[in-house]
Design an enzyme around this catalytic site. Structure first.
Site, short mmCIF file in Angstrom:
data_model
loop_
_atom_site.label_atom_id
_atom_site.label_comp_id
_atom_site.label_asym_id
_atom_site.label_seq_id
_atom_site.Cartn_x
_atom_site.Cartn_y
_atom_site.Cartn_z
N ARG A 274 0.78 -1.21 -0.16
CA ARG A 274 -0.04 -0.11 0.22
C ARG A 274 0.65 0.81 0.28
O ARG A 274 0.83 1.59 1.33
CB ARG A 274 -0.98 -0.38 1.22
CG ARG A 274 -2.13 1.43 1.25
CD ARG A 274 -2.37 0.92 2.60
NE ARG A 274 -1.42 1.83 3.60
CZ ARG A 274 -0.92 1.69 4.71
NH1 ARG A 274 -1.66 0.88 6.06
NH2 ARG A 274 -0.23 2.30 5.44
N HIS A 278 -3.12 4.00 4.80
CA HIS A 278 -4.32 3.62 4.98
C HIS A 278 -5.24 4.36 4.48
O HIS A 278 -6.31 3.42 3.24
CB HIS A 278 -4.75 3.48 6.50
CG HIS A 278 -6.16 2.23 6.53
ND1 HIS A 278 -5.75 1.08 6.21
CD2 HIS A 278 -6.67 2.94 7.37
CE1 HIS A 278 -7.55 0.64 6.09
NE2 HIS A 278 -8.03 1.41 7.12
N TYR A 287 4.77 5.28 11.57
CA TYR A 287 4.67 4.01 11.96
C TYR A 287 5.30 3.40 11.04
O TYR A 287 5.29 1.87 10.89
CB TYR A 287 3.26 3.31 11.50
CG TYR A 287 2.35 3.11 11.09
CD1 TYR A 287 2.51 3.00 9.42
CD2 TYR A 287 1.33 4.04 10.80
CE1 TYR A 287 1.84 2.45 8.58
CE2 TYR A 287 0.36 4.11 9.71
CZ TYR A 287 0.60 3.45 8.66
OH TYR A 287 -0.38 3.06 7.48
C1 LIG Z 1 -15.06 -5.36 12.02
C2 LIG Z 1 -14.13 -4.35 11.93
N1 LIG Z 1 -13.50 -4.37 13.01
C3 LIG Z 1 -12.19 -3.23 13.05
C4 LIG Z 1 -11.91 -2.28 11.84
C5 LIG Z 1 -11.07 -1.11 11.51
N2 LIG Z 1 -10.84 -0.82 10.69
C6 LIG Z 1 -10.59 -0.56 8.98
S1 LIG Z 1 -9.36 -0.79 8.35
C7 LIG Z 1 -8.58 -2.25 9.49
C8 LIG Z 1 -7.34 -2.83 8.80
C9 LIG Z 1 -7.70 -3.81 7.43
O1 LIG Z 1 -6.34 -4.40 6.91
P1 LIG Z 1 -6.63 -5.02 5.95
O2 LIG Z 1 -7.43 -6.51 6.24
O3 LIG Z 1 -4.60 -5.58 5.79
O4 LIG Z 1 -6.26 -4.54 4.93
P2 LIG Z 1 -6.02 -2.98 4.18
O5 LIG Z 1 -6.27 -1.50 4.95
O6 LIG Z 1 -4.74 -3.06 3.72
O7 LIG Z 1 -6.57 -3.13 2.77
C10 LIG Z 1 -9.57 -1.73 10.61
C11 LIG Z 1 -8.62 -2.66 11.58
C12 LIG Z 1 -13.18 -2.33 10.78
N3 LIG Z 1 -13.12 -1.21 10.16
N4 LIG Z 1 -13.95 -3.41 10.69
#
Ligand SMILES: Cc1ncc(C[n+]2csc(CCOP(=O)(O)OP(=O)(O)O)c2C)c(N)n1
Ligand SMILES: [Mg+2]
Length: 378
Positions: A274, A278, A287
């Protein structure tokens, strides 16, 4: 590979066709997938390149629109174009696709007007399009991992309906579901993998390992390379170079074909990065290191495809045409975004319940009265 990525033993190297330098040099593990890439014509290669360039331009325009106050939030996809364009083109029209919230390229490939994504991130819509009218591309899912369960239920139903494994690759259906490295720690994802393996449902789990879940590195999510988890669930697991559009295409196409032919589900781990934040609410410089970022920019998916296409004789006019198309695409999105106007606040009460609800009516009336209490124009 940066220190944050789990190292695979040499015999388990990822499937790669195009090196970071843009040379076609299949890795040993790529052999089973070569027939898929051999079937591609020059126009397919050019389409892959075009889609990656257009969506990158769209993505940076959307991030800029957020900075202009036009969107509440934007989740950038920059850096992940090859994983998305390759896998997106691998799906057949009859397949169903369940995205997370960053698969802008796949939405475009399946015929979703990308203004629909903008409307959602602007508050003008509650996140909707009808998947059956938009290439079977289901809704974005922000609740991490939930879409893997939706996808598995859908794939199980395909099987129960006899919509797959009839020896007709032009109509047999499969499901492609996207999720992230962070989502792999979510219980929903484990449950989806268990059910998919138990019922041998026709689907490919496409994990984009972009190395970060907001500020949590993938090394915190898993002590083992993520594709190897497939073993424990009882399905094939393949690690692919997610910055290589040809490899991402070929691996996904083969595994979807296998799923359609009754061979059950598979897990793909696409190694990518990425490059942006985010979301526009995040500051990744807090970070992660600049050198890690640079090491991935050196593996840029678009640059390597361009080098390879140039080597095959693609003309300067082709590349200039793609740049023009991308600029027009972004300008059109900007124009139509600004024309949307502010989202009506009363809309927030829509769809909270399927039927009219007295509490929603009461709250909506209160909000209207409150807004009307301001003297306009002063
Ligand atoms: C059930 C839930 N827990 C926490 C969140 C907060 N949250 C949003 S994005 C994220 C990280 C996701 O990371 P990843 O699966 O690696 O996907 P990326 O954003 O890197 O594409 C989190 C913890 C959420 N949206 N839903
Ligand atoms: Mg991630």
């Amino acid at each position: 590979m940066p220190s944050s990525a789990p190292e695979a033993p040499p015999e388990e190297q990822m499937v790669q066709l195009l090196t970071a330098e843009g040379t076609f040099q299949p890795s040993a593990s790529a052999e089973a997938y070569l027939p898929y890439v051999e079937k591609l014509a020059d126009e397919d290669h050019q389409r892959f390149y075009r889609d990656m360039v257009v969506v990158r331009r769209f993505d940076s325009e959307a991030a800029n629109l957020q900075r202009n106050g036009q969107l509440a939030l934007w989740p950038p996809s920059s850096g992940q174009e090859a994983a998305q364009v390759g896998s997106g083109h691998a799906a057949k029209p009859q397949d169903h696709i369940f995205p997370s919230y960053r698969e802008h390229a796949v939405a475009m490939i399946r015929g979703v007007d990308l203004l629909r994504l903008i409307e959602m991130m602007r508050g003008n819509s509650h996140g909707g399009w009808n998947p059956s009218e938009h290439g079977n591309f289901h809704l974005y899912s922000v609740v991490i991992g939930t879409q893997t369960l939706h996808a598995t239920g859908y794939a199980m139903a395909m099987q129960l309906d006899g919509a797959t494994n009839t020896a007709n690759p032009d109509t047999d259906e499969a499901v492609l579901v996207y999720f992230g490295d962070g989502a792999s720690s979510q219980g929903d994802v484990s449950e989806a993998l268990v059910f998919a393996a138990s019922y041998q449902s026709p689907q490919v789990f496409f994990l984009q390992n972009n190395h970060w879940a907001i500020s949590v590195p993938v090394t915190r999510q898993s002590r083992t390379p993520l594709y190897r988890r497939a073993d424990g669930f009882g399905m094939p697991g393949v690690r692919v170079d997610g910055n290589d559009v040809l490899a991402s295409y070929a691996v996904t196409a083969k595994l979807l074909d296998d799923a359609r032919a009754g061979q059950g589900p598979a897990l793909v781990e696409a190694l990518t990065y990425r490059v942006g934040a985010h979301t526009t609410s995040d500051d990744p410089s807090k970070y992660r290191t600049a050198s890690e970022l640079e090491s991935w920019i050196a593996r840029d998916p678009i640059a390597r495809m361009r080098t390879w296409l140039e080597g095959r004789g693609a003309s300067a006019a082709f590349f200039a045409g793609v740049e023009d198309e991308a600029a027009d695409f972004a300008a059109d999105i900007r124009r139509r975004t600004v024309a949307l106007g502010p989202p009506p606040t009363a809309k927030m009460f829509d769809h909270v319940y399927a039927e009219p609800h007295p509490m929603m009516a009461e709250q909506s009336a209160w909000l209207s009265a409150y807004e009307a209490s301001f003297v306009s124009g002063e």
